[in-house]
Design an enzyme around this catalytic site. Sequence first.
Site, mmCIF file in Angstrom:
data_model
loop_
_atom_site.group_PDB
_atom_site.id
_atom_site.type_symbol
_atom_site.label_atom_id
_atom_site.label_comp_id
_atom_site.label_asym_id
_atom_site.label_seq_id
_atom_site.Cartn_x
_atom_site.Cartn_y
_atom_site.Cartn_z
ATOM 1 N N GLY A 36 -14.636 23.513 14.603
ATOM 2 C CA GLY A 36 -14.693 22.651 13.421
ATOM 3 C C GLY A 36 -15.896 22.850 12.524
ATOM 4 O O GLY A 36 -15.834 22.589 11.332
ATOM 5 N N GLU A 57 -22.871 20.706 14.394
ATOM 6 C CA GLU A 57 -21.594 20.098 14.777
ATOM 7 C C GLU A 57 -20.872 19.582 13.538
ATOM 8 O O GLU A 57 -21.506 19.242 12.538
ATOM 9 C CB GLU A 57 -21.913 18.967 15.779
ATOM 10 N N ASP A 58 -19.552 19.531 13.599
ATOM 11 C CA ASP A 58 -18.783 19.046 12.441
ATOM 12 C C ASP A 58 -18.867 17.537 12.306
ATOM 13 O O ASP A 58 -19.104 17.006 11.224
ATOM 14 C CB ASP A 58 -17.317 19.507 12.502
ATOM 15 N N ASP A 90 -18.403 11.420 16.646
ATOM 16 C CA ASP A 90 -17.496 10.277 16.603
ATOM 17 C C ASP A 90 -17.914 9.316 17.726
ATOM 18 O O ASP A 90 -18.833 8.522 17.544
ATOM 19 C CB ASP A 90 -16.081 10.852 16.754
ATOM 20 N N LYS A 133 -19.943 9.034 12.487
ATOM 21 C CA LYS A 133 -19.247 7.737 12.368
ATOM 22 C C LYS A 133 -19.987 6.733 13.240
ATOM 23 O O LYS A 133 -19.676 6.600 14.425
ATOM 24 C CB LYS A 133 -17.809 7.861 12.873
ATOM 25 N N PHE A 167 -10.060 8.881 9.953
ATOM 26 C CA PHE A 167 -9.794 10.256 10.373
ATOM 27 C C PHE A 167 -9.841 11.179 9.165
ATOM 28 O O PHE A 167 -9.122 10.982 8.191
ATOM 29 C CB PHE A 167 -8.435 10.342 11.070
ATOM 30 N N VAL A 168 -10.707 12.170 9.224
ATOM 31 C CA VAL A 168 -10.865 13.095 8.095
ATOM 32 C C VAL A 168 -10.439 14.516 8.476
ATOM 33 O O VAL A 168 -10.510 14.907 9.641
ATOM 34 C CB VAL A 168 -12.332 13.111 7.574
ATOM 35 N N ASP A 190 -9.611 19.804 11.464
ATOM 36 C CA ASP A 190 -8.152 19.933 11.465
ATOM 37 C C ASP A 190 -7.443 18.657 11.890
ATOM 38 O O ASP A 190 -8.031 17.767 12.503
ATOM 39 C CB ASP A 190 -7.722 21.052 12.420
ATOM 40 N N ARG A 198 -7.911 23.064 8.326
ATOM 41 C CA ARG A 198 -9.281 23.602 8.462
ATOM 42 C C ARG A 198 -9.709 24.417 7.252
ATOM 43 O O ARG A 198 -10.885 24.500 6.941
ATOM 44 C CB ARG A 198 -9.371 24.528 9.688
HETATM 45 P P1 5GP Z 1 -16.870 12.871 19.920
HETATM 46 O O1 5GP Z 1 -17.029 13.650 21.179
HETATM 47 O O2 5GP Z 1 -18.158 12.560 19.205
HETATM 48 O O3 5GP Z 1 -16.026 11.630 20.126
HETATM 49 O O4 5GP Z 1 -15.965 13.694 18.945
HETATM 50 C C1 5GP Z 1 -16.309 14.908 18.500
HETATM 51 C C2 5GP Z 1 -15.095 15.739 18.147
HETATM 52 O O5 5GP Z 1 -13.915 14.957 17.893
HETATM 53 C C3 5GP Z 1 -15.380 16.463 16.871
HETATM 54 O O6 5GP Z 1 -16.079 17.672 17.107
HETATM 55 C C4 5GP Z 1 -13.994 16.664 16.309
HETATM 56 O O7 5GP Z 1 -13.423 17.824 16.846
HETATM 57 C C5 5GP Z 1 -13.198 15.467 16.796
HETATM 58 N N1 5GP Z 1 -13.115 14.418 15.746
HETATM 59 C C6 5GP Z 1 -13.715 13.215 15.753
HETATM 60 N N2 5GP Z 1 -13.432 12.521 14.626
HETATM 61 C C7 5GP Z 1 -12.650 13.332 13.875
HETATM 62 C C8 5GP Z 1 -12.050 13.194 12.567
HETATM 63 O O8 5GP Z 1 -12.163 12.192 11.840
HETATM 64 N N3 5GP Z 1 -11.307 14.249 12.139
HETATM 65 C C9 5GP Z 1 -11.137 15.378 12.871
HETATM 66 N N4 5GP Z 1 -10.386 16.342 12.332
HETATM 67 N N5 5GP Z 1 -11.682 15.550 14.091
HETATM 68 C C10 5GP Z 1 -12.445 14.530 14.591
#
Ligand code: 5GP
Length: 179
Positions: free
Chosen positions: A50, A104-105, A108, A136, A157-158, A164, A170
């Site tokens: 991402g 990192e993208d 969350d 977030k 959700f973006v 993606d 993407r």
């Molecule tokens: P975390 O481990 O912090 O919960 O989530 C990280 C991963 O969840 C990100 O690297 C991404 O791949 C996915 N993710 C979390 N929120 C979003 C979102 O709003 N859109 C997309 N496309 N992926 C997300």
Amino acid sequence: MGSAHITLHDKKFRLYLPANELVGVVEELAARLNRDYTDRKPLFVVVLTGAFMFASDLLKRITVPCEIVFIRVASYHGTGSTGVVQEIMGLREEVAGRHLIVVEDIVDTGTTMHHLLPTLRAKGPASVEVATLFFKPDCLRHELTLAYVAKQIPNDFVVGYGLDYDGLGRNLPDVYVAV
Ligand code: 5GP
């Protein structure tokens, strides 16, 4: 600029951050990193997939000497104390004594970073910080220090700009939000 609305698979999205606004937040972040990492020759650790577009735009604006490596992370439930074992693929560089910046993208729940950062710290780097495009805060479930956040966003959700929805989106230069 892309269309105001798009559909990916079964889901509808509306334009949220056009490419020209993304450039602004990425430039600001790059400027901070350039100030903070003078003379430290950081090693950027880009988390695939991402973060690829964000990393490309960010790293083009890094003016201090640096190195770049791309990794993938795989989590699986083990029998250890944390319950989750993190495997890092692609990190062949010696990281001991280096200043690492994880690119990192989106952060969350923070679960990915919560598991990745200790695994990296165990390799003996001089420092580890996170540079994320999106954060977030309402979703965070772990204690995390995020030194470099390009933009905080609500719990939506973006997609686009590397992110993606089930494989699609993407390639989009703009960021869209689910409606
Ligand atoms: P975390 O481990 O912090 O919960 O989530 C990280 C991963 O969840 C990100 O690297 C991404 O791949 C996915 N993710 C979390 N929120 C979003 C979102 O709003 N859109 C997309 N496309 N992926 C997300």
